[in-house]
Design a protein around this motif. Structure first.
Motif, short mmCIF file in Angstrom:
data_model
loop_
_atom_site.label_atom_id
_atom_site.label_comp_id
_atom_site.label_asym_id
_atom_site.label_seq_id
_atom_site.Cartn_x
_atom_site.Cartn_y
_atom_site.Cartn_z
N GLU A 125 0.83 -1.20 0.00
CA GLU A 125 0.00 0.00 0.00
C GLU A 125 0.87 1.26 0.00
OE1 GLU A 125 -3.29 2.21 2.79
OE2 GLU A 125 -3.44 0.04 2.54
N THR A 126 1.86 1.30 0.87
CA THR A 126 2.75 2.47 0.94
C THR A 126 3.54 2.60 -0.35
OG1 THR A 126 2.93 2.18 3.32
CG2 THR A 126 4.60 3.55 2.27
N VAL A 127 4.03 1.49 -0.89
CA VAL A 127 4.80 1.51 -2.14
C VAL A 127 3.94 2.06 -3.28
CG1 VAL A 127 5.97 0.05 -3.85
CG2 VAL A 127 6.29 -0.40 -1.41
N ILE A 128 2.71 1.59 -3.37
CA ILE A 128 1.80 2.02 -4.44
C ILE A 128 1.46 3.49 -4.30
CG2 ILE A 128 -0.55 1.74 -5.35
CD1 ILE A 128 -0.22 -1.29 -4.63
N ILE A 129 1.10 3.91 -3.10
CA ILE A 129 0.74 5.31 -2.88
C ILE A 129 1.93 6.21 -3.21
CG2 ILE A 129 0.15 7.02 -1.12
CD1 ILE A 129 -1.65 4.85 0.15
N ASN A 130 3.13 5.84 -2.77
CA ASN A 130 4.33 6.64 -3.08
C ASN A 130 4.56 6.72 -4.59
OD1 ASN A 130 4.83 7.23 -0.41
ND2 ASN A 130 6.30 5.57 -0.15
N TYR A 131 4.37 5.60 -5.28
CA TYR A 131 4.55 5.58 -6.74
C TYR A 131 3.55 6.54 -7.40
CZ TYR A 131 4.19 4.09 -11.57
OH TYR A 131 4.15 4.10 -12.95
N LEU A 132 2.30 6.46 -7.01
CA LEU A 132 1.26 7.27 -7.64
C LEU A 132 1.44 8.76 -7.34
CD1 LEU A 132 -1.79 4.94 -7.02
CD2 LEU A 132 -0.62 5.35 -9.20
N VAL A 133 1.74 9.08 -6.09
CA VAL A 133 1.91 10.50 -5.72
C VAL A 133 3.15 11.09 -6.39
CG1 VAL A 133 2.39 12.03 -3.78
CG2 VAL A 133 0.64 10.28 -3.57
N THR A 134 4.20 10.28 -6.52
CA THR A 134 5.44 10.76 -7.15
C THR A 134 5.27 10.95 -8.65
OG1 THR A 134 6.75 9.64 -5.47
CG2 THR A 134 7.88 10.25 -7.51
N ASN A 135 4.62 10.00 -9.31
CA ASN A 135 4.57 10.01 -10.78
C ASN A 135 3.29 10.60 -11.36
OD1 ASN A 135 7.12 8.50 -11.51
ND2 ASN A 135 6.19 7.17 -9.97
N TYR A 136 2.24 10.65 -10.57
CA TYR A 136 0.96 11.20 -11.04
C TYR A 136 0.38 12.11 -9.96
CZ TYR A 136 1.65 7.38 -14.27
OH TYR A 136 2.19 6.54 -15.20
N PRO A 137 1.10 13.20 -9.64
CA PRO A 137 0.61 14.10 -8.58
C PRO A 137 -0.61 14.87 -9.07
CG PRO A 137 2.50 15.07 -9.68
CD PRO A 137 2.34 13.69 -10.26
N PRO A 138 -1.36 15.43 -8.13
CA PRO A 138 -2.52 16.24 -8.53
C PRO A 138 -2.08 17.41 -9.40
CG PRO A 138 -2.52 15.84 -6.15
CD PRO A 138 -1.21 15.35 -6.68
N LYS A 139 -2.90 17.73 -10.38
CA LYS A 139 -2.60 18.87 -11.24
C LYS A 139 -3.07 20.13 -10.53
CE LYS A 139 -2.82 16.39 -15.59
NZ LYS A 139 -3.47 16.26 -16.88
N LYS A 140 -2.36 21.21 -10.75
CA LYS A 140 -2.69 22.47 -10.08
C LYS A 140 -3.80 23.22 -10.78
CE LYS A 140 1.12 22.57 -7.32
NZ LYS A 140 0.94 21.73 -6.18
N VAL A 141 -4.14 22.84 -12.02
CA VAL A 141 -5.16 23.55 -12.78
C VAL A 141 -6.53 22.95 -12.51
CG1 VAL A 141 -3.59 24.23 -14.61
CG2 VAL A 141 -4.84 22.10 -14.80
N GLY A 142 -7.57 23.73 -12.80
CA GLY A 142 -8.94 23.26 -12.65
C GLY A 142 -9.33 22.37 -13.81
N ARG A 143 -10.61 22.15 -13.92
CA ARG A 143 -11.10 21.26 -14.98
C ARG A 143 -10.91 21.85 -16.36
NH1 ARG A 143 -14.98 17.02 -13.40
NH2 ARG A 143 -15.27 16.89 -15.62
N ARG A 144 -11.01 23.15 -16.47
CA ARG A 144 -10.80 23.78 -17.78
C ARG A 144 -10.19 25.16 -17.56
NH1 ARG A 144 -14.44 27.78 -18.45
NH2 ARG A 144 -16.41 27.62 -17.32
N ALA A 145 -9.60 25.68 -18.60
CA ALA A 145 -9.03 27.02 -18.51
C ALA A 145 -10.15 28.06 -18.48
CB ALA A 145 -8.11 27.27 -19.70
N ALA A 146 -9.85 29.20 -17.89
CA ALA A 146 -10.83 30.27 -17.83
C ALA A 146 -11.15 30.77 -19.23
CB ALA A 146 -10.30 31.42 -16.98
N LEU A 147 -12.39 31.19 -19.43
CA LEU A 147 -12.81 31.72 -20.72
C LEU A 147 -12.16 33.08 -20.94
CD1 LEU A 147 -16.60 30.84 -20.54
CD2 LEU A 147 -14.82 29.62 -21.79
#
Length: 157
Positions: A125-147
């Motif tokens: 579990e720790t290995v998987i979570i570390n892998y995912l957080v390291t390689n696929y971190p949350p994106k800082k942008v929202g769902r779409r760019a502002a109009l």
């Protein structure tokens, strides 16, 4: 109660794999017998020809440019554990698109264990979570760019 359900599911899965293995063995024996008898029956008038076995290489774990080709996962520590524990139930694309922090991954894993029959991951579990957080971190942008460059107008009442 949850432990009993987990044990029952685990037993059912083991039983299913035993049955699949047994059917596979029976099919292999039948196929070998058919090949043996068809080859020896010489049903055609053609002379026997030499059959040359060509090795077929299938590399399910091939990595190119740092990407595991079968799953699309980034090649990094924890990738194998993630493949083995996550892609048994769903596509790697589902994992990759869900960019979360460690706390959210942990709660998602707990939810899968409580509602989707995910097994205990133990140290993985720790290995998987570390892998995912390291390689696929949350994106800082929202769902779409502002109009931008939009001509706004007033609705008439």
């Amino acid at each position: 109660m949850k432990k009993q359900n987990h044990d029952k599911v685990k037993h059912n899965v083991k039983d299913l794999f035993r049955k699949i293995w047994l059917v596979s063995v029976i099919l292999a024996i039948v196929a070998a017998a058919l090949i043996y008898f068809v080859k020896d029956s010489n049903l055609s008038n053609e002379p026997d020809t030499e059959i040359v076995d060509m090795p077929v290489e299938v590399d399910f774990d091939k990595i190119e440019n740092g990407i595991h080709l079968r799953t699309g996962f980034i090649d990094a520590p924890g990738m194998i554990e993630t493949i083995q524990n996550c892609t048994n139930c769903h596509s790697s694309k589902l994992v990759i698109q869900n960019r979360m922090n460690a706390e959210r991954w942990k709660s998602t894993i707990k939810w899968m264990q409580e509602t989707q029959n995910l097994w205990e991951l133990g140290e993985n579990e720790t290995v998987i979570i570390n892998y995912l957080v390291t390689n696929y971190p949350p994106k800082k942008v929202g769902r779409r760019a502002a109009l931008t460059d939009v001509e706004w107008y007033q609705l008439k009442e």
